[in-house]
Design a protein around this motif. Structure first.
Motif, PDB file in Angstrom:
ATOM      1  N   GLU A   1      -3.535  -9.776   9.914  1.00  0.00           N
ATOM      2  CA  GLU A   1      -4.423 -10.423  10.871  1.00  0.00           C
ATOM      3  C   GLU A   1      -5.782 -10.744  10.258  1.00  0.00           C
ATOM      4  O   GLU A   1      -6.555 -11.536  10.810  1.00  0.00           O
ATOM      5  CB  GLU A   1      -4.596  -9.540  12.104  1.00  0.00           C
ATOM      6  CG  GLU A   1      -3.290  -9.320  12.872  1.00  0.00           C
ATOM      7  CD  GLU A   1      -3.486  -8.531  14.145  1.00  0.00           C
ATOM      8  OE1 GLU A   1      -4.649  -8.257  14.512  1.00  0.00           O
ATOM      9  OE2 GLU A   1      -2.479  -8.186  14.795  1.00  0.00           O
ATOM     10  N   GLU A   2      -6.093 -10.117   9.128  1.00  0.00           N
ATOM     11  CA  GLU A   2      -7.341 -10.385   8.423  1.00  0.00           C
ATOM     12  C   GLU A   2      -7.115 -10.144   6.933  1.00  0.00           C
ATOM     13  O   GLU A   2      -6.109  -9.544   6.534  1.00  0.00           O
ATOM     14  CB  GLU A   2      -8.461  -9.478   8.928  1.00  0.00           C
ATOM     15  CG  GLU A   2      -8.163  -8.005   8.783  1.00  0.00           C
ATOM     16  CD  GLU A   2      -9.222  -7.115   9.389  1.00  0.00           C
ATOM     17  OE1 GLU A   2      -9.330  -5.944   8.971  1.00  0.00           O
ATOM     18  OE2 GLU A   2      -9.954  -7.591  10.275  1.00  0.00           O
ATOM     19  N   ASP A   3      -8.021 -10.643   6.093  1.00  0.00           N
ATOM     20  CA  ASP A   3      -7.896 -10.411   4.662  1.00  0.00           C
ATOM     21  C   ASP A   3      -7.852  -8.906   4.398  1.00  0.00           C
ATOM     22  O   ASP A   3      -8.711  -8.150   4.874  1.00  0.00           O
ATOM     23  CB  ASP A   3      -9.080 -11.027   3.922  1.00  0.00           C
ATOM     24  CG  ASP A   3      -9.068 -12.559   3.993  1.00  0.00           C
ATOM     25  OD1 ASP A   3      -8.129 -13.109   4.580  1.00  0.00           O
ATOM     26  OD2 ASP A   3      -9.999 -13.178   3.446  1.00  0.00           O
ATOM     27  N   THR A   4      -6.832  -8.464   3.632  1.00  0.00           N
ATOM     28  CA  THR A   4      -6.577  -7.031   3.465  1.00  0.00           C
ATOM     29  C   THR A   4      -6.205  -6.711   2.019  1.00  0.00           C
ATOM     30  O   THR A   4      -5.337  -7.385   1.442  1.00  0.00           O
ATOM     31  CB  THR A   4      -5.412  -6.588   4.372  1.00  0.00           C
ATOM     32  OG1 THR A   4      -5.694  -6.945   5.727  1.00  0.00           O
ATOM     33  CG2 THR A   4      -5.178  -5.091   4.273  1.00  0.00           C
ATOM     34  N   PRO A   5      -6.821  -5.687   1.408  1.00  0.00           N
ATOM     35  CA  PRO A   5      -6.421  -5.275   0.064  1.00  0.00           C
ATOM     36  C   PRO A   5      -4.952  -4.835   0.057  1.00  0.00           C
ATOM     37  O   PRO A   5      -4.508  -4.114   0.945  1.00  0.00           O
ATOM     38  CB  PRO A   5      -7.356  -4.097  -0.245  1.00  0.00           C
ATOM     39  CG  PRO A   5      -8.544  -4.316   0.633  1.00  0.00           C
ATOM     40  CD  PRO A   5      -7.988  -4.917   1.894  1.00  0.00           C
ATOM     41  N   GLN A   6      -4.229  -5.277  -0.948  1.00  0.00           N
ATOM     42  CA  GLN A   6      -2.825  -4.913  -1.062  1.00  0.00           C
ATOM     43  C   GLN A   6      -2.685  -3.427  -1.375  1.00  0.00           C
ATOM     44  O   GLN A   6      -3.393  -2.905  -2.239  1.00  0.00           O
ATOM     45  CB  GLN A   6      -2.176  -5.744  -2.178  1.00  0.00           C
ATOM     46  CG  GLN A   6      -0.701  -5.472  -2.382  1.00  0.00           C
ATOM     47  CD  GLN A   6      -0.107  -6.397  -3.415  1.00  0.00           C
ATOM     48  OE1 GLN A   6       0.022  -7.585  -3.176  1.00  0.00           O
ATOM     49  NE2 GLN A   6       0.220  -5.858  -4.584  1.00  0.00           N
ATOM     50  N   LYS A   7      -1.788  -2.743  -0.686  1.00  0.00           N
ATOM     51  CA  LYS A   7      -1.652  -1.290  -0.825  1.00  0.00           C
ATOM     52  C   LYS A   7      -1.369  -0.878  -2.266  1.00  0.00           C
ATOM     53  O   LYS A   7      -1.925   0.114  -2.761  1.00  0.00           O
ATOM     54  CB  LYS A   7      -0.539  -0.788   0.100  1.00  0.00           C
ATOM     55  CG  LYS A   7      -0.430   0.729   0.175  1.00  0.00           C
ATOM     56  CD  LYS A   7       0.599   1.139   1.203  1.00  0.00           C
ATOM     57  CE  LYS A   7       0.687   2.652   1.341  1.00  0.00           C
ATOM     58  NZ  LYS A   7      -0.558   3.246   1.845  1.00  0.00           N
ATOM     59  N   SER A   8      -0.516  -1.616  -2.974  1.00  0.00           N
ATOM     60  CA  SER A   8      -0.147  -1.234  -4.334  1.00  0.00           C
ATOM     61  C   SER A   8      -1.195  -1.645  -5.365  1.00  0.00           C
ATOM     62  O   SER A   8      -1.183  -1.150  -6.494  1.00  0.00           O
ATOM     63  CB  SER A   8       1.198  -1.863  -4.715  1.00  0.00           C
ATOM     64  OG  SER A   8       1.098  -3.282  -4.693  1.00  0.00           O
ATOM     65  N   ASN A   9      -2.085  -2.559  -4.984  1.00  0.00           N
ATOM     66  CA  ASN A   9      -3.114  -3.055  -5.897  1.00  0.00           C
ATOM     67  C   ASN A   9      -4.313  -3.532  -5.086  1.00  0.00           C
ATOM     68  O   ASN A   9      -4.426  -4.712  -4.767  1.00  0.00           O
ATOM     69  CB  ASN A   9      -2.561  -4.197  -6.756  1.00  0.00           C
ATOM     70  CG  ASN A   9      -3.601  -4.779  -7.696  1.00  0.00           C
ATOM     71  OD1 ASN A   9      -4.654  -4.189  -7.929  1.00  0.00           O
ATOM     72  ND2 ASN A   9      -3.315  -5.960  -8.245  1.00  0.00           N
ATOM     73  N   PRO A  10      -5.224  -2.615  -4.723  1.00  0.00           N
ATOM     74  CA  PRO A  10      -6.347  -2.961  -3.846  1.00  0.00           C
ATOM     75  C   PRO A  10      -7.245  -4.081  -4.372  1.00  0.00           C
ATOM     76  O   PRO A  10      -7.988  -4.683  -3.596  1.00  0.00           O
ATOM     77  CB  PRO A  10      -7.124  -1.634  -3.748  1.00  0.00           C
ATOM     78  CG  PRO A  10      -6.092  -0.584  -4.002  1.00  0.00           C
ATOM     79  CD  PRO A  10      -5.192  -1.179  -5.047  1.00  0.00           C
ATOM     80  N   LYS A  11      -7.163  -4.370  -5.672  1.00  0.00           N
ATOM     81  CA  LYS A  11      -7.973  -5.457  -6.209  1.00  0.00           C
ATOM     82  C   LYS A  11      -7.444  -6.827  -5.777  1.00  0.00           C
ATOM     83  O   LYS A  11      -8.184  -7.812  -5.823  1.00  0.00           O
ATOM     84  CB  LYS A  11      -8.016  -5.381  -7.735  1.00  0.00           C
ATOM     85  CG  LYS A  11      -8.790  -4.176  -8.271  1.00  0.00           C
ATOM     86  CD  LYS A  11      -8.856  -4.197  -9.786  1.00  0.00           C
ATOM     87  CE  LYS A  11      -9.668  -3.024 -10.315  1.00  0.00           C
ATOM     88  NZ  LYS A  11      -9.742  -3.032 -11.801  1.00  0.00           N
TER      89      LYS A  11
END
Length: 228
Positions: free
Chosen positions: A99-109
């Motif tokens: 629903e919004e821009d979100t850091p990817q769980k496996s690669n927060p960058k």
């Protein structure tokens, strides 16, 4: 017929209006004539109806694209699929839309943009390296970005179940935290994962590289039986 992009907010509102299948009864998810109850998410690949099948077509510069249907929890899903050689595809189950821009769980960058789809994906038309060669395995799309089942790739019955360029029959069962998949009657994946209890079903058209494609993937006879 093609289907237009639907915003994540509009999609969530649409889901609330869709009546789910009755438990224990087979219900068709596609009547062969209309995509009115489906919503496109993630990218700009196109979907149309041809000869009673849903046809997804790649588009240069597009992200992974998904044609999505109302959320389901415990169910058995069956469909036939035919994927052009060279194209990677899949079917999402119990999946979600950021629903919004979100850091990817496996690669927060890496930031996943609002509108992208994430969750368990059953692999279709797999190619490439390692587990990518096993169709019917599950990949955690857009989130943990890892295989969810340790499939026996050395078993020729498993690795050879999928027939490239032909119609293939898939059966997927999700009940509680237990997942199973079958390709042309051969069991591929059998594992437990408690990350998702419910979510959308989505038909994937994978992104393609520059000067590749266009490719197409087709689905037909899509039906679901909800489980108590």
């Amino acid at each position: 017929m093609t289907i237009a992009k639907t915003s994540a907010v509009a999609f969530v509102a649409m889901l609330a209006l869709v009546t789910s299948a009755s438990a224990g009864e087979w219900t068709s998810l596609f009547d062969g004539e209309s995509l009115d109850d489906w919503a496109r998410e993630g990218g700009t690949a196109t979907y149309r109806i041809e000869d009673g099948a849903i046809v997804g077509k790649t588009k240069q510069g597009s992200k992974n694209t998904f044609l999505c249907k109302a959320p389901y929890s415990d169910f058995e899903l069956q469909f036939e699929v035919k994927c052009d050689k060279g194209l990677n595809s899949g079917v999402q189950i119990r999946s979600h839309v950021y629903e919004e821009d979100t850091p990817q769980k496996s690669n927060p960058k890496r930031v996943r943009k609002a509108g992208e789809v994430y969750g368990p994906q059953c692999e279709i038309g797999a190619y490439g390296r390692g587990g990518d060669s096993v169709n019917g395995n599950f990949w955690d799309e857009g989130r943990r970005t890892k295989w969810l089942c340790d499939v026996d790739e050395e078993n020729p019955e498993v690795s050879g179940a999928y027939k490239a360029g032909e119609w293939n029959t898939y059966r997927i069962v999700a009940k509680g935290d237990h997942y199973q998949s079958f390709v042309n009657g051969v069991k591929i994946a059998d594992f437990n994962d408690d990350m998702d209890e419910s979510g959308l079903i989505g038909l994937q058209v994978h992104s393609i590289g520059k000067n590749q494609g266009p490719y197409e993937v087709r689905w037909r006879n899509i039906k679901i039986k909800e489980l108590d």
